[in-house]
Design a protein around this motif. Structure first.
Motif, mmCIF file in Angstrom:
data_model
loop_
_atom_site.group_PDB
_atom_site.id
_atom_site.type_symbol
_atom_site.label_atom_id
_atom_site.label_comp_id
_atom_site.label_asym_id
_atom_site.label_seq_id
_atom_site.Cartn_x
_atom_site.Cartn_y
_atom_site.Cartn_z
ATOM 1 N N TRP A 94 37.340 30.987 37.669
ATOM 2 C CA TRP A 94 36.168 31.855 37.475
ATOM 3 C C TRP A 94 36.647 33.284 37.313
ATOM 4 N N TYR A 95 35.999 34.000 36.396
ATOM 5 C CA TYR A 95 36.283 35.420 36.229
ATOM 6 C C TYR A 95 34.961 36.119 35.988
ATOM 7 N N ASP A 117 31.656 24.987 44.707
ATOM 8 C CA ASP A 117 32.341 25.879 45.650
ATOM 9 C C ASP A 117 32.634 27.228 45.014
ATOM 10 N N VAL A 118 33.138 27.185 43.819
ATOM 11 C CA VAL A 118 33.508 28.413 43.107
ATOM 12 C C VAL A 118 32.277 29.285 42.872
ATOM 13 N N THR A 160 41.097 47.807 33.106
ATOM 14 C CA THR A 160 42.339 47.307 33.696
ATOM 15 C C THR A 160 42.093 46.321 34.828
ATOM 16 N N SER A 161 40.916 46.399 35.455
ATOM 17 C CA SER A 161 40.593 45.461 36.533
ATOM 18 C C SER A 161 40.525 44.021 36.029
ATOM 19 N N ALA A 162 40.302 43.852 34.745
ATOM 20 C CA ALA A 162 40.251 42.516 34.145
ATOM 21 C C ALA A 162 41.612 41.830 34.200
ATOM 22 N N ALA A 191 38.254 37.409 40.366
ATOM 23 C CA ALA A 191 38.737 36.150 39.821
ATOM 24 C C ALA A 191 38.923 35.159 40.954
ATOM 25 N N ILE A 192 38.670 33.903 40.645
ATOM 26 C CA ILE A 192 38.881 32.815 41.594
ATOM 27 C C ILE A 192 39.824 31.828 40.927
ATOM 28 N N VAL A 193 40.868 31.448 41.658
ATOM 29 C CA VAL A 193 41.873 30.527 41.123
ATOM 30 C C VAL A 193 42.023 29.323 42.045
#
Length: 136
Positions: A43-44, A11-12, A53-55, A33-35
């Protein structure tokens, strides 16, 4: 005992592929990012050219959407409408548009957070990722 759906690795990967495709289609350099439903990182991904900074911002937006069970834009709007004390809410650091919960059968099973372009465009990418999973 109740049961609920949850995000699998498959799914991720579908969400990530959908988000990446939307970002690349628009030539947007972002991180996403997926949490899971508890805000834990699954996932990143940082696309070439995305700001450093988006990290930090993308995972924070995702966590905020997952824990709050609503889009992170809701919190941005609350703060912009004068309730600045909400900035002290624990565990919510990504109170900017671009975090979108993943909802299946009425259950929030995770969230996607995106950072790197205009906030509404961040949300567009997150929603494209989710649509790749649930077919909206």
């Amino acid at each position: 005992m109740k049961t609920k759906p949850y995000l699998t690795l498959e799914d991720v990967k579908k969400i990530a592929a959908g988000a990446e495709a939307e970002a690349l289609r628009n030539n947007w350099a972002v991180s996403f990012a997926i949490v899971d439903d508890g805000g834990h990182l699954l996932w990143y991904q940082r696309l070439d050219g995305a700001a450093a900074t988006s990290a930090y911002i993308a995972p924070a937006k995702a966590k905020t959407a997952a824990l709050g069970r609503r889009e992170s834009k809701v919190y941005e709007d609350v703060i912009n409408n004068g309730r600045v004390s909400f900035l002290s809410a624990p565990e919510l650091e990504g109170m900017l548009e671009g975090g979108v919960p993943v909802i299946v059968d009425g259950h929030v099973i995770g969230a996607v957070g995106v950072s790197g372009v205009k906030s509404n465009e961040d949300a567009q990418i997150a929603k494209a990722g989710i649509a790749a999973l649930i077919g909206e």
